[in-house]
Design an enzyme around this catalytic site. Structure first.
Site, PDB file in Angstrom:
ATOM      1  N   GLU A  19     -22.307   8.024 -42.758  1.00 34.85           N
ATOM      2  CA  GLU A  19     -23.011   8.459 -41.544  1.00 34.85           C
ATOM      3  C   GLU A  19     -24.493   8.374 -41.857  1.00 34.85           C
ATOM      4  O   GLU A  19     -25.030   9.225 -42.577  1.00 34.85           O
ATOM      5  CB  GLU A  19     -22.600   9.904 -41.191  1.00 34.85           C
TER       6      GLU A  19
ATOM      7  N   CYS B 213     -30.476  12.907 -36.802  1.00 37.17           N
ATOM      8  CA  CYS B 213     -30.144  11.486 -36.777  1.00 37.17           C
ATOM      9  C   CYS B 213     -29.993  10.993 -35.342  1.00 37.17           C
ATOM     10  O   CYS B 213     -30.092   9.801 -35.085  1.00 37.17           O
ATOM     11  CB  CYS B 213     -28.870  11.234 -37.564  1.00 37.17           C
TER      12      CYS B 213
HETATM   13  P1  NAD Z   1     -30.781  10.843 -48.610  1.00 41.40           P
HETATM   14  O1  NAD Z   1     -30.062   9.556 -48.479  1.00 41.40           O
HETATM   15  O2  NAD Z   1     -32.069  10.868 -49.317  1.00 41.40           O
HETATM   16  O3  NAD Z   1     -29.858  11.930 -49.346  1.00 41.40           O
HETATM   17  C1  NAD Z   1     -28.604  12.334 -48.852  1.00 41.40           C
HETATM   18  C2  NAD Z   1     -27.774  12.899 -49.998  1.00 41.40           C
HETATM   19  O4  NAD Z   1     -27.454  11.850 -50.901  1.00 41.40           O
HETATM   20  C3  NAD Z   1     -28.494  13.959 -50.824  1.00 41.40           C
HETATM   21  O5  NAD Z   1     -27.573  14.967 -51.164  1.00 41.40           O
HETATM   22  C4  NAD Z   1     -28.945  13.179 -52.054  1.00 41.40           C
HETATM   23  O6  NAD Z   1     -29.129  13.972 -53.202  1.00 41.40           O
HETATM   24  C5  NAD Z   1     -27.777  12.227 -52.233  1.00 41.40           C
HETATM   25  N1  NAD Z   1     -28.091  11.000 -52.970  1.00 41.40           N
HETATM   26  C6  NAD Z   1     -29.280  10.416 -53.192  1.00 41.40           C
HETATM   27  N2  NAD Z   1     -29.138   9.287 -53.936  1.00 41.40           N
HETATM   28  C7  NAD Z   1     -27.815   9.156 -54.175  1.00 41.40           C
HETATM   29  C8  NAD Z   1     -27.016   8.179 -54.859  1.00 41.40           C
HETATM   30  N3  NAD Z   1     -27.566   7.106 -55.440  1.00 41.40           N
HETATM   31  N4  NAD Z   1     -25.679   8.359 -54.897  1.00 41.40           N
HETATM   32  C9  NAD Z   1     -25.100   9.416 -54.278  1.00 41.40           C
HETATM   33  N5  NAD Z   1     -25.802  10.375 -53.630  1.00 41.40           N
HETATM   34  C10 NAD Z   1     -27.142  10.247 -53.563  1.00 41.40           C
HETATM   35  O7  NAD Z   1     -30.941  11.403 -47.125  1.00 41.40           O
HETATM   36  P2  NAD Z   1     -31.707  12.723 -46.641  1.00 41.40           P
HETATM   37  O8  NAD Z   1     -33.179  12.485 -46.690  1.00 41.40           O
HETATM   38  O9  NAD Z   1     -31.154  13.896 -47.333  1.00 41.40           O
HETATM   39  O10 NAD Z   1     -31.216  12.814 -45.119  1.00 41.40           O
HETATM   40  C11 NAD Z   1     -31.878  12.219 -44.051  1.00 41.40           C
HETATM   41  C12 NAD Z   1     -31.135  10.986 -43.580  1.00 41.40           C
HETATM   42  O11 NAD Z   1     -29.804  11.345 -43.216  1.00 41.40           O
HETATM   43  C13 NAD Z   1     -31.740  10.379 -42.334  1.00 41.40           C
HETATM   44  O12 NAD Z   1     -31.767   8.984 -42.474  1.00 41.40           O
HETATM   45  C14 NAD Z   1     -30.768  10.774 -41.235  1.00 41.40           C
HETATM   46  O13 NAD Z   1     -30.749   9.923 -40.115  1.00 41.40           O
HETATM   47  C15 NAD Z   1     -29.483  10.761 -41.966  1.00 41.40           C
HETATM   48  N6  NAD Z   1     -28.485  11.577 -41.284  1.00 41.40           N
HETATM   49  C16 NAD Z   1     -27.451  10.942 -40.646  1.00 41.40           C
HETATM   50  C17 NAD Z   1     -26.518  11.684 -39.942  1.00 41.40           C
HETATM   51  C18 NAD Z   1     -25.376  11.028 -39.220  1.00 41.40           C
HETATM   52  O14 NAD Z   1     -24.483  11.730 -38.777  1.00 41.40           O
HETATM   53  N7  NAD Z   1     -25.341   9.716 -39.071  1.00 41.40           N
HETATM   54  C19 NAD Z   1     -26.650  13.070 -39.882  1.00 41.40           C
HETATM   55  C20 NAD Z   1     -27.723  13.663 -40.533  1.00 41.40           C
HETATM   56  C21 NAD Z   1     -28.631  12.915 -41.232  1.00 41.40           C
END
Ligand code: NAD
Length: 499
Positions: free
Chosen positions: A232, A266
């Protein structure tokens, strides 16, 4: 032991601290989850569903603390804490608590050709599910997936965002107090490397919510291991305001859809596409309303509309995108800069005169900025909506119901809402899914729950007295013409059509 110190994005105060997990502790946690899942997975679905309904009670008892955590750790206004974090959880627990037994009941498959046999699909837990969550809805996002995975009979290891690990601890406690076995819902804490180590620790399924960039890495890791995953990812939701839109409802909806959670949703409106016939009047009214939004620290008061951005990095992204738009000719109709003083606050902003070469139209902003594009027709509005590489949510505003649905069907997004915004996040019976680079697979909905299971197919003999099949050995001269006649009968005769 290293730790993460969590600071309030609104005032910089230290809110709490958590220990960072190591690859060894993560492997031990996954093993504990695997052991605990055996008994949990054997329980009838109805028993697990009853636990979800008890968890709901625990969450209701802890509502104030959950809202307080979200305000302190995430800067979330209290109304949003209640609606986005508590109500959404309660609704999801209620839906799957009441419906899981129906959704996961075996499904028979009507047979077309092999009428003497019968087929059904039964749903079994996958095992241990890793849920990796972002910070913008620290309770709802990780735990929505966790609740679904649990009722499906899985154990869950949840990695909350490094920016909001404290909310997850309280919510986990509610789940355990509601009857989920300790080993079946565990947390791991840390940065991205901890998320990656969790995927590499032998889990059976991954639900990842976060950025497109990280989503690609997660998909690659899952691909390497052949683990199913749901991604997502980001959004760039367009809101198309047509010339026949109801001004009052549209204005209120755009205001909320653009600035709720400081635009860090999002599904936030990230592109406002307005028909030229109503553009000036509508944007004028919108700017007046945006100027009246109260920005501030929610930890002390309820009278706040817009909280801070989550961190310095997010603030810098917003600043960069606005600067790029202004340099390319956009006009700042209101806002346009960070708020001086403590915290990562950015003024709610409207940009006009926006064109499609600007980064703010093409990259996810995730901040309280609504760029406005002017279009001359319905076709142009749809073209603009579909021009993004992202396709999560989209919105259409028109008083003509038929037109609204017709336009909605032409937009390539997982969900298109007509005359409303964001709200289906609180409707777990509906799918939440990103198209294009916004994701793979589906969260929420009956399909989303079934996908958290292995769909196993059983095919058995409906006529057990049959001794042999026509196509078995031996292959001889006698049976070949018989098979030919059978093909003709099946695919080129009135009998075949009857099938
Ligand atoms: P992010 O991708 O930086 O981090 C998300 C999670 O992934 C965190 O817990 C992080 O520690 C972990 N992570 C980071 N690198 C990783 C790796 N290599 N392997 C596994 N896990 C890893 O995102 P963010 O800044 O926390 O969130 C914002 C983003 O999330 C925005 O782009 C937003 O649109 C999206 N989002 C999408 C939805 C949806 O339903 N589609 C909902 C909420 C947020």
């Amino acid at each position: 032991m290293s730790t993460i110190r969590v600071h309030s994005p609104a005032n910089g105060e230290l809110v709490g601290e958590v220990e960072i997990d190591t690859p060894e502790s993560i492997r031990a946690i996954v093993q504990k989850a695997r052991d605990a899942q055996v008994e949990w997975g054997l329980r009838p679905v109805a028993d697990r569903a009853a636990v979800l309904l008890k968890v709901r009670k625990k969450i209701l008892e802890n509502t104030d603390a959950i809202v307080e955590n979200a305000a302190r750790e995430n800067g979330k206004p209290r109304h949003e804490g209640l609606l986005h974090e508590v109500l959404t959880q309660l609704e999801l627990l209620t839906y799957f608590g009441n419906e899981a037994e129906r959704i996961l009941a075996p499904q028979s498959i009507p047979m077309r050709l092999l009428k003497h046999r019968a087929s059904y699909i039964h749903y079994q837990p996958r095992g241990v599910c890793a849920i990796i969550a972002p910070w913008n809805f620290p309770n709802h996002l990780g735990f929505g997936g966790a609740a679904m995975a649990l009722v499906a009979g899985n154990a869950v290891v949840l990695k909350p965002s490094e920016f909001t690990p404290l909310s997850a601890q309280l919510l986990r406690r509610c789940y355990i107090d509601g009857g989920v076995p300790e080993g079946c819902l565990q947390l791991v804490n840390g940065y991205g490397d901890v998320g990656a180590a969790l995927i590499g620790a032998g889990v059976d399924f991954v639900e990842f919510t976060g950025s497109v960039a990280t989503g690609r890495k997660v998909a690659a890791m899952c691909g390497e291991r052949l683990i199913p995953c749901v991604l997502e990812l980001g959004g760039k939701a367009p809101a198309l305001v047509m010339e026949d839109a109801d001004t009052t409802r549209t204005l209120e909806a755009v205001l909320w859809g653009g600035y709720a959670n400081a635009g860090q949703v999002c599904a936030s409106i990230e592109r406002l596409v307005v028909h030229e016939k109503v553009h000036d009047a509508f944007v004028g009214k919108l700017v007046n309303r945006v100027k009246a939004l109260r920005v501030g620290d929610a930890s002390g008061t309820a009278d706040i509309d817009v909280g801070p951005l989550v961190n310095q990095r997010q603030l810098e992204i917003v600043e960069r995108l606005v600067a790029d738009a202004v340099a390319k000719g956009a006009t700042v109709a209101c806002g346009g800069k960070r708020v001086e003083g403590a915290g990562f606050f950015y003024e709610p902003t409207v940009l006009t005169g926006v064109t499609i070469d600007m980064d703010i139209v093409n990259q996810e902003t995730f901040g309280p900025v609504v760029p406005v594009l002017k279009v001359g027709s319905e076709a142009e509005a749809i073209l603009e909506a579909n021009r993004s590489h992202l396709g999560l949510l989209a919105y259409v505003f028109t008083k003509n119901g038929g037109r609204g649905r017709r336009m909605a069907e032409q937009i390539r997004a997982g969900t298109v809402m007509v005359n409303d915004v964001l709200a289906t996040a609180a409707a777990p019976e509906t799918p939440w899914a990103g198209l294009k680079s916004s994701g793979i697979g589906v969260a929420h909905s009956d399909d989303g729950l079934r996908h958290m299971c292995e769909a196993r197919h059983v095919n058995y003999d409906a006529l057990p007295w049959l001794q042999r099949e026509l196509w078995w050995f031996p292959y001889d001269k006698k049976s070949l013409p018989l098979l030919r006649r059978m093909l003709k009968l099946l695919y080129d005769s009135p009998f075949g059509r009857l099938l």
